[in-house]
Design an enzyme around this catalytic site. Sequence first.
Site, PDB file in Angstrom:
ATOM      1  N   ASP A  84       0.809  -1.214   0.000  1.00 23.45           N
ATOM      2  CA  ASP A  84       0.000   0.000   0.000  1.00 23.45           C
ATOM      3  C   ASP A  84       0.848   1.273   0.000  1.00 23.45           C
ATOM      4  O   ASP A  84       1.909   1.335   0.621  1.00 23.45           O
ATOM      5  CB  ASP A  84      -0.904   0.000   1.243  1.00 23.45           C
ATOM      6  CG  ASP A  84      -2.018   1.012   1.154  1.00 23.45           C
ATOM      7  OD1 ASP A  84      -2.642   1.132   0.077  1.00 23.45           O
ATOM      8  OD2 ASP A  84      -2.283   1.685   2.171  1.00 23.45           O
ATOM      9  N   HIS A 178      -6.682  10.301   6.314  1.00 24.53           N
ATOM     10  CA  HIS A 178      -5.817   9.357   7.015  1.00 24.53           C
ATOM     11  C   HIS A 178      -5.607   9.764   8.472  1.00 24.53           C
ATOM     12  O   HIS A 178      -5.644  10.939   8.820  1.00 24.53           O
ATOM     13  CB  HIS A 178      -4.435   9.297   6.353  1.00 24.53           C
ATOM     14  CG  HIS A 178      -4.414   8.566   5.051  1.00 24.53           C
ATOM     15  ND1 HIS A 178      -4.171   9.183   3.856  1.00 24.53           N
ATOM     16  CD2 HIS A 178      -4.595   7.259   4.758  1.00 24.53           C
ATOM     17  CE1 HIS A 178      -4.193   8.301   2.886  1.00 24.53           C
ATOM     18  NE2 HIS A 178      -4.452   7.118   3.399  1.00 24.53           N
ATOM     19  N   GLY A 207      -8.454   6.113   4.504  1.00 24.66           N
ATOM     20  CA  GLY A 207      -8.771   6.886   5.698  1.00 24.66           C
ATOM     21  C   GLY A 207     -10.096   6.515   6.328  1.00 24.66           C
ATOM     22  O   GLY A 207     -10.785   7.358   6.908  1.00 24.66           O
TER      23      GLY A 207
END
Length: 281
Positions: A84, A178, A207
């Site tokens: 990621d 986030h 997020g």
Amino acid sequence: MPSVATAELVAAARLSGQGVAAFNVITLEHAEAITAAAERTGLPVVLQISENAVKFHGGRVEPVVAAAAAVARCASVPVSLHLDHVEDEELLRAGVAAGVSSVMFDASKLSYEDNVAATARITSWAHGQGVWVEAELGEVGGKDGAHAPGVRTDPAEAAAFTAATGVDALAVAVGSSHAMTERTASLDLELIGRLRDAVPVPLVLHGSSGVPDEVLRRAVGAGMVKVNIGTALNIAFTGAVREHLAADAAVVDPRRYLRPARDAMTEAAAHLLTVVAGKEA
């Protein structure tokens, strides 16, 4: 069972109108807690390892991917491995060599034109390796970016971006951020629906820890498919460690406080898995 491809989990979730949760792995306890939660709920899950997590482990992607892969293989439910928010192309290639089935290549800090060029090049290479690619149009909030209040992904630009890059999934800005420690984010559900209609690939919500349960359910209903969650598990983990150390300041065996911390993450992950999948807890 053997780990499965993220592409399979996302495609199945999209076809059924459900979401699939993707949780950030930092430690072995994270991977164990997430897979335990998936087994408890009977739901598939994505174990995702960020570039920042790799840096935490000395910049070596192979050990942390190997550990997550071993946990995934022992699971009784489908578990995939994902890399990621990778900006470093060398790290991305190393992660693919280590065995992840999907990557999120993050060129969102570049100009639109440079983002398209870099993402298209990486996507072409990754597809040659049989790897599924997620990308991001504009930075996600919490990283100096586009999920700040009022900033949103434009559906027409998103459609142009996916066509130009060939990516398999797109992370979009719809109101989340986030690293939120309070669940107060308000998502633009109408925009999610317009993005779903404009973009031919699955949408990804970053997020998600800051999004309330009911809003998460509605976001999936509006068109979100892959739902990324990280901070929520860290809150559970750290809270349990603090509680244990406060009750027993003399403890020195880390297993004494890592066990309740892992259990707390399992509880949090199990709850969020059911929310994202639209199931009853």
